[in-house]
Design a protein around this motif. Structure first.
Motif, PDB file in Angstrom:
ATOM      1  N   THR A 190       0.835  -1.212   0.000  1.00 58.99           N
ATOM      2  CA  THR A 190       0.000   0.000   0.000  1.00 58.99           C
ATOM      3  C   THR A 190       0.864   1.255   0.000  1.00 58.99           C
ATOM      4  O   THR A 190       0.565   2.221  -0.702  1.00 58.99           O
ATOM      5  CB  THR A 190      -0.944  -0.028   1.222  1.00 58.99           C
ATOM      6  OG1 THR A 190      -1.844  -1.125   1.061  1.00 58.99           O
ATOM      7  CG2 THR A 190      -1.745   1.265   1.348  1.00 58.99           C
ATOM      8  N   GLN A 230      -7.615   0.198  -0.485  1.00 52.67           N
ATOM      9  CA  GLN A 230      -7.802  -1.099   0.188  1.00 52.67           C
ATOM     10  C   GLN A 230      -9.079  -1.068   1.041  1.00 52.67           C
ATOM     11  O   GLN A 230      -9.778  -2.070   1.133  1.00 52.67           O
ATOM     12  CB  GLN A 230      -6.585  -1.375   1.073  1.00 52.67           C
ATOM     13  CG  GLN A 230      -6.495  -2.807   1.554  1.00 52.67           C
ATOM     14  CD  GLN A 230      -5.108  -3.140   2.070  1.00 52.67           C
ATOM     15  OE1 GLN A 230      -4.257  -2.252   2.266  1.00 52.67           O
ATOM     16  NE2 GLN A 230      -4.857  -4.418   2.296  1.00 52.67           N
ATOM     17  N   ASP A 284      -5.788  -1.612  -4.993  1.00 52.57           N
ATOM     18  CA  ASP A 284      -5.117  -2.086  -3.785  1.00 52.57           C
ATOM     19  C   ASP A 284      -5.955  -3.172  -3.135  1.00 52.57           C
ATOM     20  O   ASP A 284      -6.891  -2.886  -2.382  1.00 52.57           O
ATOM     21  CB  ASP A 284      -4.871  -0.931  -2.805  1.00 52.57           C
ATOM     22  CG  ASP A 284      -3.922  -1.340  -1.680  1.00 52.57           C
ATOM     23  OD1 ASP A 284      -3.573  -2.550  -1.603  1.00 52.57           O
ATOM     24  OD2 ASP A 284      -3.531  -0.473  -0.881  1.00 52.57           O
TER      25      ASP A 284
HETATM   26 MG    MG Z   1      -2.040  -2.819   2.060  1.00 54.38          MG
END
Ligand code: MG
Ligand code: GTP
Length: 242
Positions: free
Chosen positions: A48, A89, A169
């Motif tokens: 990330t 994410q 992500d």
């Molecule tokens: Mg991550």
């Protein structure tokens, strides 16, 4: 043009302020325009953070990141937002309707474009099942839709925005394997061959990627296609077995 959506990291090192060790260490790689690059690695490896560096949420202490030859540090936030889009994410929805959430960043999108994005993102059926369809209200944070639905709406939102570079992500791991496969099969046409970077947990999500980067503790410890990594990377073999 062939230089549309090329990203290059050269010797990029980044650590959070006050932390002893950097979370990205001397990372150098090229994301080829129009190709799919996958990033895989265990939790906390720095996947990330790598994406966030491209978006300039942080600036590296060392090294440079360029998009189509231009250092991201010299682009305006607007130029950067036009160039790169992210499905985070933890996707977020704001209070409004499904349509207004999908139009975020591109208010002129037609209903037809919204439905097309939903079709690709495998969200068409559940939106159709809502009483008000695209006009169905969404509460702040999106608590009125499930986590998987939130993720698909977030993917559809990025498809509506049409950036040069798409960042996903961990956007597919909440989907079942069949839905994941259908979505990824529909993506290349929907993104019109734009550069795509996919952070993934499941190897099945990325076997077709043009390039896979294996990240461990902030370092790129393997790179290549699925077959190349199977032959060359112990870490990758371990991920495949797990
Ligand atoms: Mg991550
Ligand atoms: P998963 O999403 O769990 O698969 O991990 P990841 O590979 O995306 O890890 P990520 O890039 O989020 O984190 C890399 C490292 O940076 C980890 O050691 C995190 O604990 C650390 N980290 C992430 N965000 C922050 C932050 O905002 N502050 C600090 N100090 N550390 C952070």
């Amino acid at each position: 043009t062939p230089e549309r959506g090329r990203i290059e990291f050269s010797g990029v090192t980044f650590g959070f302020p006050g932390a002893e060790t950097p979370v990205v260490k001397d990372a150098s790689f090229v994301v080829e325009p129009g190709k799919t690059t996958a990033i895989i690695g265990s939790t906390g490896a720095g996947k990330t953070v790598l994406l966030n560096l491209m978006l300039r949420l942080y600036d590296p202490q060392q090294g440079t990141i360029t998009i189509d030859g231009a250092p991201v540090s010299q682009l305006t936030r607007e130029q950067l937002a036009d160039a790169i889009g992210l499905v985070p994410q933890r996707p977020y929805l704001f209070a409004g309707t499904i349509a207004s959430n999908l139009r975020f960043g591109r208010s002129g999108a037609t209903e037809e474009e919204l439905w097309e994005a939903l079709r690709v993102a495998q969200g068409e059926d559940f939106v159709k099942a809502k009483e008000l369809g695209l006009d169905e209200p969404v509460s702040q944070g999106g608590t009125s839709v499930s986590g998987g639905q939130r993720q698909r709406l977030s993917i559809a939102r990025l498809l509506v925005a049409r950036p040069k570079v798409y960042l996903f992500d961990d956007s597919f791991s909440a989907l079942d394997v069949a839905t994941d496969a259908r979505l990824r099969a529909a993506l290349p046409e929907a993104t019109q061959g734009a550069t795509t970077i996919i952070v993934a947990q499941r190897v099945s999500t990325i076997t077709e990627a043009d390039q896979i980067l294996v990240i461990e503790a902030g370092e790129i410890v393997g790179r290549g296609t699925h077959d190349e990594l199977l032959a060359s990377s112990d870490v990758y073999q371990e991920i495949v077995r797990s």
